[in-house]
Design an enzyme around this catalytic site. Structure first.
Site, mmCIF file in Angstrom:
data_model
loop_
_atom_site.group_PDB
_atom_site.id
_atom_site.type_symbol
_atom_site.label_atom_id
_atom_site.label_comp_id
_atom_site.label_asym_id
_atom_site.label_seq_id
_atom_site.Cartn_x
_atom_site.Cartn_y
_atom_site.Cartn_z
ATOM 1 N N GLY A 1 -13.454 -1.983 -2.683
ATOM 2 C CA GLY A 1 -13.412 -1.207 -1.505
ATOM 3 C C GLY A 1 -14.929 -1.402 -0.703
ATOM 4 C CE1 TYR B 1 -5.550 -3.857 -14.488
ATOM 5 C CE2 TYR B 1 -3.617 -4.193 -13.208
ATOM 6 C CZ TYR B 1 -4.858 -4.456 -13.508
ATOM 7 O OH TYR B 1 -5.459 -5.712 -13.443
ATOM 8 C CG HIS C 1 -6.155 -8.297 -18.338
ATOM 9 N ND1 HIS C 1 -5.326 -7.227 -18.215
ATOM 10 C CD2 HIS C 1 -7.092 -8.274 -17.313
ATOM 11 C CE1 HIS C 1 -5.808 -6.532 -17.173
ATOM 12 N NE2 HIS C 1 -6.806 -7.435 -16.553
HETATM 13 N N1 LIG Z 1 -7.621 -9.500 -13.906
HETATM 14 C C1 LIG Z 1 -8.430 -8.487 -13.870
HETATM 15 O O1 LIG Z 1 -9.370 -8.287 -14.631
HETATM 16 C C2 LIG Z 1 -8.711 -7.713 -12.664
HETATM 17 C C3 LIG Z 1 -9.829 -6.807 -12.530
HETATM 18 C C4 LIG Z 1 -9.647 -5.661 -11.469
HETATM 19 C C5 LIG Z 1 -8.450 -5.746 -10.531
HETATM 20 N N2 LIG Z 1 -7.757 -6.670 -10.758
HETATM 21 C C6 LIG Z 1 -6.134 -6.755 -9.764
HETATM 22 O O2 LIG Z 1 -6.627 -6.852 -8.479
HETATM 23 C C7 LIG Z 1 -6.461 -6.051 -7.732
HETATM 24 C C8 LIG Z 1 -7.309 -5.500 -6.590
HETATM 25 O O3 LIG Z 1 -8.688 -5.320 -7.085
HETATM 26 P P1 LIG Z 1 -9.298 -3.836 -6.854
HETATM 27 O O4 LIG Z 1 -8.155 -2.877 -6.907
HETATM 28 O O5 LIG Z 1 -10.336 -3.749 -8.078
HETATM 29 O O6 LIG Z 1 -10.283 -4.158 -5.691
HETATM 30 P P2 LIG Z 1 -9.999 -4.427 -3.972
HETATM 31 O O7 LIG Z 1 -8.690 -4.700 -3.828
HETATM 32 O O8 LIG Z 1 -11.070 -5.113 -3.634
HETATM 33 O O9 LIG Z 1 -10.205 -2.737 -3.662
HETATM 34 C C9 LIG Z 1 -9.478 -1.751 -3.662
HETATM 35 C C10 LIG Z 1 -10.210 -0.561 -3.213
HETATM 36 O O10 LIG Z 1 -10.295 -0.654 -1.835
HETATM 37 C C11 LIG Z 1 -9.754 0.462 -1.235
HETATM 38 N N3 LIG Z 1 -8.961 -0.042 -0.082
HETATM 39 C C12 LIG Z 1 -8.015 -1.031 -0.013
HETATM 40 N N4 LIG Z 1 -7.745 -1.305 1.414
HETATM 41 C C13 LIG Z 1 -8.529 -0.498 2.144
HETATM 42 C C14 LIG Z 1 -8.789 -0.712 3.457
HETATM 43 N N5 LIG Z 1 -7.912 -1.251 4.212
HETATM 44 N N6 LIG Z 1 -9.725 0.259 4.185
HETATM 45 C C15 LIG Z 1 -10.450 0.882 3.187
HETATM 46 N N7 LIG Z 1 -10.415 0.922 1.705
HETATM 47 C C16 LIG Z 1 -9.288 0.237 1.319
HETATM 48 C C17 LIG Z 1 -8.891 1.200 -2.200
HETATM 49 O O11 LIG Z 1 -8.724 2.452 -2.064
HETATM 50 P P3 LIG Z 1 -7.224 3.042 -1.663
HETATM 51 O O12 LIG Z 1 -6.550 2.678 -2.852
HETATM 52 O O13 LIG Z 1 -7.663 4.635 -1.596
HETATM 53 O O14 LIG Z 1 -6.688 2.527 -0.253
HETATM 54 C C18 LIG Z 1 -9.731 0.828 -3.465
HETATM 55 O O15 LIG Z 1 -10.540 1.947 -3.838
HETATM 56 C C19 LIG Z 1 -6.221 -4.782 -8.725
HETATM 57 O O16 LIG Z 1 -5.012 -3.885 -8.077
HETATM 58 C C20 LIG Z 1 -5.599 -5.467 -9.779
HETATM 59 O O17 LIG Z 1 -4.139 -5.681 -9.657
HETATM 60 C C21 LIG Z 1 -7.459 -7.563 -11.993
#
Ligand SMILES: NC(=O)c1ccc[n+]([C@@H]2O[C@H](COP(=O)([O-])OP(=O)(O)OC[C@H]3O[C@@H](n4cnc5c(N)ncnc54)[C@H](OP(=O)(O)O)[C@@H]3O)[C@@H](O)[C@H]2O)c1
Length: 328
Positions: free
Chosen positions: A207, A56, A123
């Site tokens: 999101g 990241y 990962h």
């Molecule tokens: N292991 C892997 O391969 C892998 C892959 C992807 C992600 N991850 C981990 O999983 C975590 C979460 O996944 P993700 O970030 O991909 O997706 P997510 O949590 O499903 O969604 C994040 C998105 O939703 C928005 N959001 C969050 N809360 C909100 C709310 N209450 N209302 C409206 N929009 C909202 C965020 O925007 P804002 O930030 O502007 O609020 C961002 O654009 C990551 O941070 C990472 O640590 C791991």
């Protein structure tokens, strides 16, 4: 906030924080001091489980966590990840060789300003390195106290089983949400049987499930969603709005927000499940933590499943390049 236990003994807040968006995938990124304050605010809101990765940024996200938590290290559970190799600071593919893991770990420890990692995930499964070899390295690192627990991300049930035999796996982190339900048929039974925790990433469907991504949405330069068919194809986006409407109606019925519905539904699938929604905003974080208050009866869960099964989601969740790295 209540805690849940991953694997045999890793106690974490029942909702974690995905920190990726502070440094990758969802620009613009806040200035460092803003991110550091946000991470500490998240702790004040009850979050103790923070998810990062070497990739990241690369590296930047771990540096932020290191700065945020150096004076309160023992109060937080930090999960980070290894498994990529880098040239000139950019990832150039998978590498879970022993040498690369040991180098990665030293880098992560330094950036996180700590002497141990609570949960160290591979990962992506590396097809060139048998998982038994990776598990053996993890076993040694646990014995040395450099990592407390280990896990896998986007691994198949058979890889999880093979890994678990060599060194017990504490958690598997894979995508899971109302927008991507494949784990239900591919890994959840195996995780339950082996008593391995499950950490769904992208529980808000990046999101989408919050209702803030509208048909015709244009994402900024560098936004990861530009690479994803479900987001970059307007027809798919429009067709999949059925799911957003469904989540929204549920939120109205339960007097909460769509984000809280999406997160609480994932949590309701089992007490071994700890989602890590990502956000950069304290208001949204509070909304997301509201998921702890949302409860479903068994009847409600059954009815939701019937409706979800009827909504056909269109489009891939990853580009071809990213999909190739998924262990099948
Ligand atoms: N292991 C892997 O391969 C892998 C892959 C992807 C992600 N991850 C981990 O999983 C975590 C979460 O996944 P993700 O970030 O991909 O997706 P997510 O949590 O499903 O969604 C994040 C998105 O939703 C928005 N959001 C969050 N809360 C909100 C709310 N209450 N209302 C409206 N929009 C909202 C965020 O925007 P804002 O930030 O502007 O609020 C961002 O654009 C990551 O941070 C990472 O640590 C791991």
């Amino acid at each position: 906030m209540k805690n849940r236990v991953l694997g045999n003994s890793l106690e974490v807040s029942e909702i974690g924080l995905g920190c990726m968006g502070l440094s990758m995938s969802f620009p613009p990124f806040p200035p460092d001091e803003v991110s550091i304050k946000f991470l500490r605010d998240a702790y004040d809101q009850g979050v103790t489980f923070f998810d990062t990765a070497e990739i990241y940024g690369p590296y930047k996200n771990e540096i932020l966590l290191g700065k945020a938590f150096k004076d309160m290290r023992s109060k937080v559970i930090i999960a980070t990840k290894f498994g990529f190799k880098y040239e000139n600071g950019q990832s150039v593919g998978l590498d879970s060789s022993r040498e690369n893991i040991l180098n990665a770990l030293e880098g992560s420890l330094k950036r996180l300003q700590t002497s141990y990692i609570d949960l160290y995930y591979q990962h992506r499964v590396d097809p060139n390195v048998p998982i038994e070899e990776v598990a053996q390295v993890m076993k040694e690192l646990i014995e040395q106290g450099k990592i407390k627990h280990w896990g896998l991300s986007e691994a198949s049930a058979s890889t999880i089983r093979r890994a678990h035999k060599i060194c017990p796996v504490t958690a598997v982190q894979s995508e899971y949400s109302m927008f991507w339900r494949e784990p239900e048929t591919k890994i959840l039974d195996t995780l339950k049987e082996l008593k391995i925790g499950f950490v769904p990433f992208s529980p808000l469907g990046k999101g989408f499930l919050t209702g803030t991504v509208k048909p015709g949405a244009i994402f900024g330069e560098g936004d990861f969603r530009n690479t994803i068919p479900r987001f970059n194809n307007p027809e798919y986006l429009e067709a999949n709005m059925k799911l957003v409407d469904f989540v929204n109606n549920l939120a109205i019925k339960k007097s909460t927000t769509p984000a809280a519905i999406a997160i609480s539904w994932v949590m309701a699938q089992g007490d071994f499940i700890v989602p890590i929604p990502g956000t950069k905003s304290l208001d949204r974080l509070k909304q997301n933590l509201g998921a702890s208050e949302v409860k479903f009866t068994q009847e409600e869960l059954k009815a939701i499943k019937i409706e979800l099964d009827k909504i056909k989601i269109i489009g891939q969740r990853y580009s071809e390049v990213n999909e190739k790295q998924i262990d099948k």
